[in-house]
Design a protein around this motif. Structure first.
Motif, PDB file in Angstrom:
ATOM      1  N   ARG A 225      -9.215  29.918   4.410  1.00 32.16           N
ATOM      2  CA  ARG A 225      -9.570  29.780   2.991  1.00 32.16           C
ATOM      3  C   ARG A 225      -9.745  28.307   2.617  1.00 32.16           C
ATOM      4  NH1 ARG A 225      -6.598  34.423  -0.595  1.00 32.16           N
ATOM      5  NH2 ARG A 225      -6.440  36.041   1.003  1.00 32.16           N
ATOM      6  N   ASP A 226      -8.888  27.460   3.175  1.00 34.73           N
ATOM      7  CA  ASP A 226      -8.977  26.046   2.859  1.00 34.73           C
ATOM      8  C   ASP A 226     -10.259  25.445   3.430  1.00 34.73           C
ATOM      9  OD1 ASP A 226      -7.426  23.785   1.633  1.00 34.73           O
ATOM     10  OD2 ASP A 226      -7.729  22.956   3.634  1.00 34.73           O
ATOM     11  N   LEU A 227     -10.616  25.824   4.650  1.00 35.82           N
ATOM     12  CA  LEU A 227     -11.860  25.339   5.248  1.00 35.82           C
ATOM     13  C   LEU A 227     -13.053  25.786   4.413  1.00 35.82           C
ATOM     14  CD1 LEU A 227     -13.401  23.955   7.577  1.00 35.82           C
ATOM     15  CD2 LEU A 227     -13.395  26.177   8.754  1.00 35.82           C
ATOM     16  N   ALA A 228     -13.045  27.048   3.998  1.00 36.86           N
ATOM     17  CA  ALA A 228     -14.140  27.563   3.178  1.00 36.86           C
ATOM     18  C   ALA A 228     -14.266  26.772   1.882  1.00 36.86           C
ATOM     19  CB  ALA A 228     -13.911  29.049   2.882  1.00 36.86           C
ATOM     20  N   ALA A 229     -13.142  26.516   1.240  1.00 35.27           N
ATOM     21  CA  ALA A 229     -13.165  25.797  -0.034  1.00 35.27           C
ATOM     22  C   ALA A 229     -13.679  24.367   0.135  1.00 35.27           C
ATOM     23  CB  ALA A 229     -11.767  25.786  -0.646  1.00 35.27           C
ATOM     24  N   ARG A 230     -13.460  23.783   1.295  1.00 37.83           N
ATOM     25  CA  ARG A 230     -13.866  22.401   1.519  1.00 37.83           C
ATOM     26  C   ARG A 230     -15.336  22.276   1.889  1.00 37.83           C
ATOM     27  NH1 ARG A 230      -9.377  19.054   4.905  1.00 37.83           N
ATOM     28  NH2 ARG A 230     -10.775  17.368   4.261  1.00 37.83           N
ATOM     29  N   ARG A 246     -10.610  40.988  -6.060  1.00 38.79           N
ATOM     30  CA  ARG A 246     -10.598  40.102  -7.229  1.00 38.79           C
ATOM     31  C   ARG A 246      -9.673  38.907  -6.976  1.00 38.79           C
ATOM     32  NH1 ARG A 246      -8.605  43.362 -11.248  1.00 38.79           N
ATOM     33  NH2 ARG A 246     -10.627  43.919 -12.155  1.00 38.79           N
ATOM     34  N   GLU A 247      -8.516  39.162  -6.386  1.00 40.41           N
ATOM     35  CA  GLU A 247      -7.562  38.088  -6.116  1.00 40.41           C
ATOM     36  C   GLU A 247      -8.116  37.103  -5.090  1.00 40.41           C
ATOM     37  OE1 GLU A 247      -4.070  40.214  -4.963  1.00 40.41           O
ATOM     38  OE2 GLU A 247      -3.532  40.774  -7.017  1.00 40.41           O
ATOM     39  N   TYR A 248      -8.775  37.644  -4.066  1.00 36.89           N
ATOM     40  CA  TYR A 248      -9.370  36.778  -3.037  1.00 36.89           C
ATOM     41  C   TYR A 248     -10.462  35.906  -3.656  1.00 36.89           C
ATOM     42  CZ  TYR A 248     -11.661  35.317   1.291  1.00 36.89           C
ATOM     43  OH  TYR A 248     -12.208  34.561   2.299  1.00 36.89           O
ATOM     44  N   TYR A 249     -11.327  36.515  -4.459  1.00 38.56           N
ATOM     45  CA  TYR A 249     -12.430  35.812  -5.096  1.00 38.56           C
ATOM     46  C   TYR A 249     -11.901  34.685  -5.979  1.00 38.56           C
ATOM     47  CZ  TYR A 249     -16.785  35.310  -7.842  1.00 38.56           C
ATOM     48  OH  TYR A 249     -17.918  34.840  -8.459  1.00 38.56           O
ATOM     49  N   SER A 250     -10.905  34.993  -6.785  1.00 39.70           N
ATOM     50  CA  SER A 250     -10.328  33.984  -7.681  1.00 39.70           C
ATOM     51  C   SER A 250      -9.702  32.845  -6.889  1.00 39.70           C
ATOM     52  CB  SER A 250      -9.281  34.620  -8.592  1.00 39.70           C
ATOM     53  OG  SER A 250      -9.871  35.587  -9.438  1.00 39.70           O
ATOM     54  N   ASP A 251      -9.036  33.185  -5.785  1.00 37.96           N
ATOM     55  CA  ASP A 251      -8.379  32.168  -4.977  1.00 37.96           C
ATOM     56  C   ASP A 251      -9.398  31.214  -4.358  1.00 37.96           C
ATOM     57  OD1 ASP A 251      -6.068  31.017  -3.594  1.00 37.96           O
ATOM     58  OD2 ASP A 251      -6.937  31.883  -1.791  1.00 37.96           O
ATOM     59  N   ILE A 252     -10.484  31.754  -3.824  1.00 38.76           N
ATOM     60  CA  ILE A 252     -11.512  30.909  -3.211  1.00 38.76           C
ATOM     61  C   ILE A 252     -12.149  30.001  -4.252  1.00 38.76           C
ATOM     62  CG2 ILE A 252     -13.814  30.949  -2.158  1.00 38.76           C
ATOM     63  CD1 ILE A 252     -11.587  31.501  -0.169  1.00 38.76           C
ATOM     64  N   LYS A 253     -12.465  30.544  -5.415  1.00 34.83           N
ATOM     65  CA  LYS A 253     -13.095  29.732  -6.458  1.00 34.83           C
ATOM     66  C   LYS A 253     -12.133  28.641  -6.943  1.00 34.83           C
ATOM     67  CE  LYS A 253     -16.971  32.169  -6.737  1.00 34.83           C
ATOM     68  NZ  LYS A 253     -18.352  31.673  -6.666  1.00 34.83           N
ATOM     69  N   ARG A 254     -10.839  28.977  -7.050  1.00 36.03           N
ATOM     70  CA  ARG A 254      -9.847  27.989  -7.494  1.00 36.03           C
ATOM     71  C   ARG A 254      -9.716  26.862  -6.477  1.00 36.03           C
ATOM     72  NH1 ARG A 254      -5.113  27.013  -5.827  1.00 36.03           N
ATOM     73  NH2 ARG A 254      -4.973  28.942  -4.615  1.00 36.03           N
ATOM     74  N   ARG A 255      -9.644  27.231  -5.204  1.00 35.34           N
ATOM     75  CA  ARG A 255      -9.526  26.205  -4.161  1.00 35.34           C
ATOM     76  C   ARG A 255     -10.766  25.316  -4.130  1.00 35.34           C
ATOM     77  NH1 ARG A 255      -5.901  27.998   0.646  1.00 35.34           N
ATOM     78  NH2 ARG A 255      -4.858  29.882  -0.125  1.00 35.34           N
ATOM     79  N   ALA A 257     -12.767  24.521  -6.606  1.00 32.95           N
ATOM     80  CA  ALA A 257     -12.700  23.589  -7.733  1.00 32.95           C
ATOM     81  C   ALA A 257     -11.685  22.478  -7.474  1.00 32.95           C
ATOM     82  CB  ALA A 257     -12.351  24.346  -9.007  1.00 32.95           C
ATOM     83  N   ALA A 258     -10.583  22.831  -6.790  1.00 33.68           N
ATOM     84  CA  ALA A 258      -9.541  21.841  -6.505  1.00 33.68           C
ATOM     85  C   ALA A 258     -10.055  20.731  -5.592  1.00 33.68           C
ATOM     86  CB  ALA A 258      -8.327  22.524  -5.891  1.00 33.68           C
ATOM     87  N   GLU A 264     -19.529  27.598  -8.406  1.00 34.57           N
ATOM     88  CA  GLU A 264     -20.772  28.361  -8.310  1.00 34.57           C
ATOM     89  C   GLU A 264     -21.550  28.031  -7.042  1.00 34.57           C
ATOM     90  OE1 GLU A 264     -22.171  30.880 -10.256  1.00 34.57           O
ATOM     91  OE2 GLU A 264     -20.084  30.906 -10.923  1.00 34.57           O
ATOM     92  N   HIS A 265     -21.137  26.979  -6.342  1.00 34.38           N
ATOM     93  CA  HIS A 265     -21.833  26.565  -5.135  1.00 34.38           C
ATOM     94  C   HIS A 265     -21.175  27.115  -3.872  1.00 34.38           C
ATOM     95  CE1 HIS A 265     -23.747  22.932  -7.422  1.00 34.38           C
ATOM     96  NE2 HIS A 265     -24.264  24.106  -7.764  1.00 34.38           N
ATOM     97  N   ILE A 266     -20.337  28.118  -4.032  1.00 36.83           N
ATOM     98  CA  ILE A 266     -19.848  28.906  -2.900  1.00 36.83           C
ATOM     99  C   ILE A 266     -19.984  30.375  -3.288  1.00 36.83           C
ATOM    100  CG2 ILE A 266     -17.430  28.727  -3.672  1.00 36.83           C
ATOM    101  CD1 ILE A 266     -16.634  28.839  -0.692  1.00 36.83           C
TER     102      ILE A 266
END
Length: 449
Positions: A225-230, A246-255, A257-258, A264-266
């Motif tokens: 998840r961290d690699l995906a977010a980066r 829903r929880e997975y989607y929110s987690d990826i979007k939150r990471r 943004a962090a 929106e670009h993932i």
């Protein structure tokens, strides 16, 4: 504001991947379909006719005789997609390649070549290699551990992106009068020296119409998840229940943004295997038939072993407690294996019960008459569970039922495009064309270079 559109990708099964143990027996499936390029071209053209975003090809580089039928005899993804590229004009082409067992220079060149062959439609699904036996095919005694594999993956993507920027977009004036083919000031060596790779560059290939191939990743673990977010621009996710998705989607979007990126670009694609029939009852009946066709205990037991480094569980007493194999998970499918071990421990399951539990009949939400399936897709989309669906169908006929029945309903509801608005994969996904790091002008989302 116009309504957001759903993205659709197609993931071919061939003669049957994990869990589709009986698919090769279906008379509608040719036994050589996994190595028949015409099979993939037909599927790609059907998907393109239906205005899908992309064709997605998975891969692995290790097998034994117990592996799923499709894994035993299949084409290499980039070779396959290069052939498909010449028979399509709009469909994105996403191939899987291991960052653990490929050099980033080689990967950068191969994916950039596909990007040019296709006119800007290439995507790289970055994997760290799930199968531990792959190491022995590359001269290594042991598979790398989780942390090392993911660190290599991050650096590999960073190196590839640097190499894809070797030439500025106007580096080739090809001015005969001045006898100037290349402007050497616009060719840039990378000179990368990192923890895992030392790559001089430059790459001998210019940027494509979409700037760079789109980076995809499939991550469930913390590291994934961290690699995906980066670095990822698309991610393949397990669906599970609506709440889990829903929880997975929110987690990826939150990471995302962090890390200072626009969420929106993932684009998150959940796995979906719709079963469409004229009536809900017929579709549910077919869903159950599919389960029975694939319900092969020996194959389930072998599939269980993949999470533990292709471990052979058949050497154990099936009715004894689940064996202590936790040490095998670190270099295999650690996240999935940990869940298996925890369930076996808390529920005091035998090996037989664990294998059977992994093959329990689970009803899919996307099953029914065309309108029912469209309703469920809309419900999940509006609930914030995905940006797109990575669709898998057992046969070409079942793909056609979805294309002819469900897609028009999604279009009528404004949920899916009625025409391609771009010729690149980035354009389909609404992703920006990356600015070359040696220039300063970025391109807007979806715009051509």
């Amino acid at each position: 504001m116009p309504r957001k559109k759903i993205h659709l990708a197609l993931h071919p099964y061939g003669v049957g991947g994990p869990g589709q143990h009986g698919l090769w027996k279906d008379p509608r499936v040719a036994p050589d379909s996994s190595i028949d390029i015409h099979y993939y071209i037909r599927l790609a053209q059907t998907a393109e006719h239906a205005l899908f975003d992309a064709l997605f090809i998975v891969d692995s580089q290790f097998i034994n005789a117990t592996y799923p039928s499709h894994y035993l005899n299949r084409l290499e993804p980039l070779t396959l997609l290069s052939a498909v590229a010449t028979h399509t004009r709009h469909l994105g082409l996403v191939g899987t390649a291991s960052s653990t067992y490929n050099s980033p220079f080689n990967l950068a060149r191969r994916f950039a070549s596909l990007d040019h062959i296709s006119g800007g439609r290439a995507g790289w699904n970055v994997v760290t290699s799930f199968d531990t036996g792959t190491s022995r095919n590359y001269g290594l005694d042991e598979h790398l551990d989780y942390a090392t594999r993911y660190a290599r993956a991050l650096e590999s993507v960073q190196v590839a992106r640097g190499l894809w920027d070797s030439y500025e977009d106007d580096a080739f004036p090809a001015d005969v009068a001045r006898n100037v083919f290349l402007d050497p000031a616009k060719l840039h060596a990378l000179d990368h020296e990192g923890e895992h790779f030392k790559v001089a560059g430059p790459l001998n290939l210019s940027r494509s119409p979409q700037g760079q191939p789109v980076i995809f990743q499939a991550g469930v673990s913390e590291e994934g998840r961290d690699l995906a977010a980066r670095v990822a621009e698309g991610i393949y996710a397990p669906a599970g229940t609506l709440q889990q998705a829903r929880e997975y989607y929110s987690d990826i979007k939150r990471r995302t943004a962090a890390y200072g990126r626009d969420p929106e670009h993932i684009k998150v694609f959940v796995h979906g295997g719709p079963v469409v029939a004229p009536t809900d009852e017929a579709a549910r009946r077919r869903e159950r038939e599919i389960f029975e066709e694939d319900n092969d205990f020996d194959r389930h037991l072998a599939l269980l072993g993949r999470s533990f480094g292709a471990y052979d569980f058949s050497v154990h007493d099936l009715d004894a407690p689940f064996p202590d194999v936790a040490h095998l998970a670190e270099k295999g499918g650690r996240t999935g294996a940990a869940k298996i071990i925890e369930r076996a421990r808390t529920e005091r399951l035998t090996l037989r019960q664990v294998a059977q539990s992994l093959a329990e009949f689970r009803r899919s939400p996307f099953v029914g008459a065309p309108r029912t399936v469209a309703d469920r897709i809309e419900e999940w989309f509006d609930a914030g569970t995905f940006d797109g669906i990575n669709l898998a169908f057992r046969t070409e006929e079942e793909l056609a039922l979805f294309v002819d029945g469900v897609v028009p309903i999604l279009q009528q509801r404004g949920l899916f495009r009625t025409a391609y608005e771009s010729t690149t994969l980035r354009g389909h996904l609404g992703l920006p064309v990356p600015a070359n790091r040696h220039t300063t002008t970025p391109h807007p989302a979806g715009a051509p270079a």
